[in-house]
Design an enzyme around this catalytic site. Structure first.
Site, mmCIF file in Angstrom:
data_model
loop_
_atom_site.group_PDB
_atom_site.id
_atom_site.type_symbol
_atom_site.label_atom_id
_atom_site.label_comp_id
_atom_site.label_asym_id
_atom_site.label_seq_id
_atom_site.Cartn_x
_atom_site.Cartn_y
_atom_site.Cartn_z
ATOM 1 C CB SER A 33 -0.966 -0.041 1.193
ATOM 2 O OG SER A 33 -1.955 0.942 1.064
ATOM 3 C CG HIS A 51 -5.880 -2.262 0.245
ATOM 4 N ND1 HIS A 51 -5.129 -1.851 -0.824
ATOM 5 C CD2 HIS A 51 -5.266 -1.777 1.351
ATOM 6 C CE1 HIS A 51 -4.107 -1.130 -0.406
ATOM 7 N NE2 HIS A 51 -4.162 -1.080 0.923
ATOM 8 C CG ASP A 107 -7.001 -2.311 -3.402
ATOM 9 O OD1 ASP A 107 -7.660 -1.563 -2.657
ATOM 10 O OD2 ASP A 107 -5.774 -2.496 -3.283
#
Length: 250
Positions: free
Chosen positions: A158, A246, A215
């Site tokens: 991320s 995610h 995601d």
């Protein structure tokens, strides 16, 4: 320098969803293993010198503990990733995050847009400061353990993936030794208008980019968009999408 080989197999990783996401539920694993010419297990707390290193950055709201199990998981899947490999999990600073009402949390840089699509605004100051922190980690590896940058893989999840890309490509200018490879998991390519990559980095630093197709935090559009830009510049990119959100799995 000589071009490094960097491939990926079916390694699985611990679920560490981004803050604000619900519990992660995924149906298949997210690969990470980088096949480098690395060869006795070196703990991140051990002063024994390793021949290579993996520097992995956590995501927003997380801590190094969230991903530190990679030090044991990866060697169990691929023994060469435990032989003379030193693992480093740097901590992000605690900063105010705009999308969180300005409240402070561990974060590599500020975020102004949610979800994070390809038009998301850049916190250039914060991102460069984060990349500088990782560069200092790499410099310390060489100074204290004798591990040069071309024996270091930098990666992250991320926000951490975004910083890994920035550190590996944008900021390795002429005169800086390229990294052995880069791993971006559910991250995104930032500061695209300023992106220039040296020929040495293009030749020496391949990338693996894995991203969840569902995601809804860092949108899946980020992967093909970033991959296309990097490939057009000549970077050797291996990319894969997975039917998950995610998160990583299990």
């Amino acid at each position: 320098s000589k071009t490094k080989s960097f491939s990926v197999d079916g390694s699985v990783m611990l679920v560490r969803p981004l803050l604000f996401s619900s519990a992660a539920i995924a149906s298949r694993s997210l690969p990470l293993t980088a096949a480098m010419s690395m060869s006795s297990t070196t703990s991140s707390g051990d002063k024994q010198c390793g021949k290579s290193a993996v520097v992995f950055l956590h995501g927003l709201g997380d801590t190094p503990a969230g991903w530190s199990s990679l030090e044991y998981q990866l060697p169990s899947l691929k023994p060469s990733l435990g032989q003379d490999v030193h693992y480093v999990f740097p901590p992000a600073p605690t900063i105010g995050i705009t999308i969180n009402g300005g409240f402070e949390m561990p974060g590599w840089f500020d975020l102004y847009d949610w979800p994070i699509g390809i038009t998301a605004k850049d916190d250039k100051t914060g991102k460069n400061k984060a990349a500088q922190q990782i560069e200092e980690v790499v410099e310390k590896l060489e100074k204290e353990m004798g591990i040069p940058p071309n024996r270091v893989v930098v990666g992250g999840f991320s926000q951490g993936g975004a910083v890994a890309l920035l550190t590996a490509y944008h900021r390795r200018k002429e005169g800086k030794v390229p990294f052995a490879g880069c791993v971006c998991l559910s991250g995104w390519l930032t500061m695209k208008d300023d992106l220039e990559i040296t020929e040495e980095v293009i030749k020496s630093t391949p990338l693996f980019w894995g991203h969840g197709q569902f995601d809804d935090k860092v949108l899946y559009e980020q992967q093909p968009h970033g991959v296309q830009i990097l490939r057009e510049l000549g970077v050797d990119v291996s990319d894969a999408g997975y039917p998950m959100g995610h998160s990583s799995h299990p």
